[in-house]
Design a protein around this motif. Structure first.
Motif, short mmCIF file in Angstrom:
data_model
loop_
_atom_site.label_atom_id
_atom_site.label_comp_id
_atom_site.label_asym_id
_atom_site.label_seq_id
_atom_site.Cartn_x
_atom_site.Cartn_y
_atom_site.Cartn_z
N LEU A 223 0.81 -1.21 0.00
CA LEU A 223 0.00 0.00 0.00
C LEU A 223 0.86 1.27 0.00
CD1 LEU A 223 -2.79 -1.06 2.53
CD2 LEU A 223 -2.98 -0.87 0.04
N GLY A 224 2.09 1.16 0.49
CA GLY A 224 2.97 2.32 0.50
C GLY A 224 3.18 2.87 1.90
N GLN A 225 4.03 2.21 2.68
CA GLN A 225 4.33 2.68 4.02
C GLN A 225 5.50 3.66 3.97
OE1 GLN A 225 5.23 -0.96 6.06
NE2 GLN A 225 7.27 -1.17 5.17
N PRO A 226 5.64 4.52 5.00
CA PRO A 226 6.75 5.48 4.98
C PRO A 226 8.11 4.79 5.02
CG PRO A 226 5.51 5.61 7.05
CD PRO A 226 4.82 4.61 6.19
N PRO A 227 9.13 5.41 4.44
CA PRO A 227 10.48 4.82 4.48
C PRO A 227 11.04 4.87 5.90
CG PRO A 227 10.56 7.03 3.58
CD PRO A 227 9.11 6.70 3.74
N HIS A 249 13.03 19.66 1.81
CA HIS A 249 11.67 19.32 2.25
C HIS A 249 10.94 18.55 1.15
CE1 HIS A 249 11.18 23.31 0.23
NE2 HIS A 249 10.12 22.72 -0.28
N ASP A 250 9.71 18.17 1.46
CA ASP A 250 8.87 17.42 0.50
C ASP A 250 9.59 16.21 -0.09
OD1 ASP A 250 6.68 18.99 0.86
OD2 ASP A 250 6.91 20.17 -0.95
N LEU A 251 10.28 15.46 0.79
CA LEU A 251 10.92 14.23 0.35
C LEU A 251 9.86 13.14 0.22
CD1 LEU A 251 13.38 12.41 -0.21
CD2 LEU A 251 13.60 12.09 2.27
N ILE A 252 9.80 12.51 -0.94
CA ILE A 252 8.85 11.42 -1.20
C ILE A 252 9.64 10.21 -1.71
CG2 ILE A 252 6.82 10.69 -2.50
CD1 ILE A 252 6.04 13.60 -2.83
N VAL A 253 9.38 9.05 -1.12
CA VAL A 253 10.09 7.83 -1.48
C VAL A 253 9.08 6.78 -1.94
CG1 VAL A 253 11.63 5.99 -0.69
CG2 VAL A 253 11.91 8.32 0.20
N HIS A 254 9.27 6.27 -3.15
CA HIS A 254 8.41 5.23 -3.71
C HIS A 254 9.18 3.91 -3.74
CE1 HIS A 254 5.48 8.24 -5.11
NE2 HIS A 254 6.54 8.96 -5.47
N ILE A 261 14.01 1.66 -5.67
CA ILE A 261 13.44 2.81 -4.96
C ILE A 261 13.63 4.07 -5.79
CG2 ILE A 261 13.60 4.23 -2.88
CD1 ILE A 261 14.43 1.78 -1.34
N ILE A 262 12.54 4.82 -5.93
CA ILE A 262 12.56 6.09 -6.65
C ILE A 262 12.10 7.18 -5.69
CG2 ILE A 262 11.57 7.39 -8.58
CD1 ILE A 262 11.29 4.76 -10.07
N ILE A 295 19.41 4.65 -5.18
CA ILE A 295 18.09 5.26 -5.31
C ILE A 295 18.10 6.22 -6.49
CG2 ILE A 295 16.42 6.83 -4.22
CD1 ILE A 295 17.26 5.71 -1.53
N VAL A 296 17.09 6.11 -7.34
CA VAL A 296 16.92 7.08 -8.42
C VAL A 296 16.12 8.25 -7.85
CG1 VAL A 296 15.92 7.52 -10.69
CG2 VAL A 296 16.94 5.29 -10.18
N ILE A 297 16.70 9.46 -7.85
CA ILE A 297 16.05 10.60 -7.22
C ILE A 297 16.01 11.80 -8.16
CG2 ILE A 297 18.18 11.44 -6.14
CD1 ILE A 297 16.41 12.27 -3.71
N CYS A 298 14.94 12.54 -8.09
CA CYS A 298 14.79 13.79 -8.84
C CYS A 298 14.64 14.92 -7.82
CB CYS A 298 13.56 13.72 -9.75
SG CYS A 298 13.26 15.25 -10.67
N ILE A 299 15.55 15.91 -7.89
CA ILE A 299 15.56 17.01 -6.91
C ILE A 299 15.13 18.31 -7.58
CG2 ILE A 299 16.96 18.31 -5.27
CD1 ILE A 299 18.74 15.85 -4.98
#
Length: 388
Positions: A223-227, A249-254, A261-262, A295-299
Motif C-alpha cells: 500500500l505504501g508505508q513510509p520509508p 523538504h517534501d521528500l517522497i520515497v516510492h 526505490i525512486i 536510489i533514483v532521485i529527482c531534486i
C-alpha cells in the motif's frame, strides 16, 4: 560462522548483489523443502502411532511449509526479472505478493488445526505416550530453530521479506511443537484427554496471529508505508552536505520492491545563486545518492530569500509561533509579500496526522496567534502531511 561461510560462498562465485539475492532466496527455499518434508514424514509416523491430532496437524503444517518454500523460490525468481515495456519499474513487488501467498497457507493451516482441535475437545481420544515420541518432537524443534536462524541470516543479507516470513513461521512451529509435547505429557500424567484438543486450539490461534502479522507487514509495503528514518536521514544528509543547499523538504520515497526505490525532494537554495551552478550541484547530488544508496532521485530547486532582515524576522516569528502550537509542526517555502495595509506570509505547514483537530481548526488557531502579534499579518498557508 554461517554468515561468514555464506559470504565466502558468494565471493567465490563472483555474484552481483542482485544475483546473490536471488540465489540465496533459492538456497533458502531448497533447504526449507528438504527439512520440512523430512519433518512431515517423521511427525506423520509419530502422529499415527500416538493417535494425536496435534502431532498429525503439526505434520501437515510442515507440508504447507514446504509449499511456502516453493512459493519463496518462485517469488524470488520472478521478482528479479528485469524491467520491460509493461513494467518500467521492474517486478520487485512480486516478492511481496508471494509472501502473501505464504500467509494464505498459514491461515489454511490455522483453520484446519482449529477444526480438528474442537472435534478432539468434543470427542477426546486416548493418546499413547512414549519417550521416543518426545525425543522425535524435540528434534523437530531443534531443526526448526536452525531453519529460523539460517533464514534470519539470509534475510539480513538480502532483505527478502519471504525469508522473514519463513523465519517467523519456523519460530511459530517451534512453539506449536512445544505445545504438542506439553499435550502429550499432560495427557499421560493427568489422564486429561481434552488437553490435546485444547492445546491444539491454542496453537491454531498462535498460527492465526502469525499469519495476520505477516499480512500486516506485507500490506504496508504494497500500500505504501513510509520509508525508514535511517533512509530518510541518509538522503537528507547527502543533500544538505553541500554548502549550496540551505535545506530540504517534501521528500517522497516510492518503493517498487527491494533495490527499486525512486524518490523526489525539494532542495532550498539562495534566490541570488547562479541557476546554472546550482543545477550542476543538484545533478551531482542525484548521482551521489544513486551511487551510495542505489536510489533514483529527482531534486527540485526551491529558491528562497536569504540575508533579508525583515524576511528573517517574520520567519523567526513564524518558527516561534508554530513551535509553541506543536513541536512536531514544521514549515517550508516561506515567502513574504508586503503591501500598503497588510503583509502576506506565505508558507506550507507540515503537520502530523491528527484525529482531534482538522486542518481548518489548525489554521484558525494559527491565524489567531499571529493576530495577537500583529493584526496586519495575513496568512496564506497550505497545510500538508509528510510522506516520510
Amino acid at each position: 560462522m554461517i554468515s561468514k561461510l555464506i559470504d565466502d560462498f558468494i565471493k567465490k562465485r563472483n555474484w552481483s548483489k542482485s544475483l546473490s539475492r536471488e540465489r540465496l532466496g533459492i538456497i533458502s527455499g531448497i533447504f526449507g523443502i528438504f527439512c520440512n518434508i523430512l519433518l512431515c514424514a517423521g511427525k506423520f509416523l509419530v502422529g499415527a502411532l500416538t493417535n494425536s491430532v496435534s502431532i498429525t496437524a503439526d505434520a501437515v503444517n510442515n507440508l504447507s511449509d514446504a509449499g511456502s518454500s516453493i512459493v519463496t523460490i518462485a517469488g524470488t525468481k520472478l521478482a528479479n526479472k528485469p524491467v520491460d515495456e509493461e513494467h518500467p519499474f521492474g517486478h520487485g513487488r512480486i516478492e511481496y505478493i508471494s509472501a502473501l501467498v505464504v500467509s494464505f497457507f498459514i491461515f489454511i493451516m490455522s483453520f484446519e488445526l482449529a477444526k480438528s482441535s474442537v472435534e478432539k475437545i468434543i470427542n477426546p481420544q486416548n493418546i499413547q505416550f512414549s519417550i521416543w515420541y518426545v525425543i522425535v518432537l524435540t528434534a523437530a524443534i531443534l531443526v526448526k530453530l536452525f531453519m529460523a536462524y539460517f533464514n534470519n541470516i539470509l534475510y539480513k543479507k538480502t532483505d527478502n521479506i519471504n525469508l522473514k516470513a519463513v523465519m517467523q513461521d519456523s519460530l511459530n512451529d517451534c512453539l506449536a511443537t512445544g505445545a504438542t509435547i506439553a499435550a502429550l505429557l499432560i495427557s499421560y500424567f493427568t489422564e486429561f484427554k481434552r488437553a490435546d484438543g485444547i492445546i491444539g486450539l491454542v496453537v491454531a490461534i498462535i498460527i492465526l496471529i502469525a499469519g495476520v502479522n505477516i499480512v500486516k507487514d506485507i500490506s504496508g509495503r504494497l500500500l505504501g508505508q513510509p520509508p525508514s528514518e535511517t533512509l530518510v536521514k541518509s538522503i537528507e544528509d547527502i543533500i544538505t552536505s553541500h554548502e549550496e543547499i540551505i535545506g530540504v523538504h517534501d521528500l517522497i520515497v516510492h518503493d517498487y520492491g527491494p533495490g527499486r526505490i525512486i524518490a523526489s525532494a525539494h532542495a532550498e537554495v539562495p534566490s541570488t545563486a547562479d541557476i546554472v551552478e546550482i543545477h550542476d550541484v543538484i545533478d551531482n547530488i542525484e548521482k551521489e545518492i544513486s551511487k551510495k544508496l542505489k536510489i533514483v532521485i529527482c531534486i527540485h530547486m526551491d529558491p528562497i530569500v536569504v540575508n533579508d532582515e525583515e524576511v528573517d524576522y517574520y520567519k523567526s516569528l513564524t518558527q516561534k509561533i508554530i513551535s509553541e502550537m506543536n513541536e512536531q509542526y514544521s514549515f517550508h517555502d516561506f515567502k513574504m509579500v508586503k503591501g500598503p495595509t497588510h503583509t502576506n506570509l506565505i508558507f506550507d505547514l507540515v503537520v502530523p496526522y491528527e484525529k482531534n483537530r482538522t486542518s481548518a481548526q489548525i489554521l484558525h488557531g494559527l491565524r489567531n496567534r499571529f493576530s495577537e502579534e500583529n493584526e496586519a499579518i495575513n496568512l496564506v498557508v497550505t497545510i500538508e502531511h509528510s510522506y516520510v
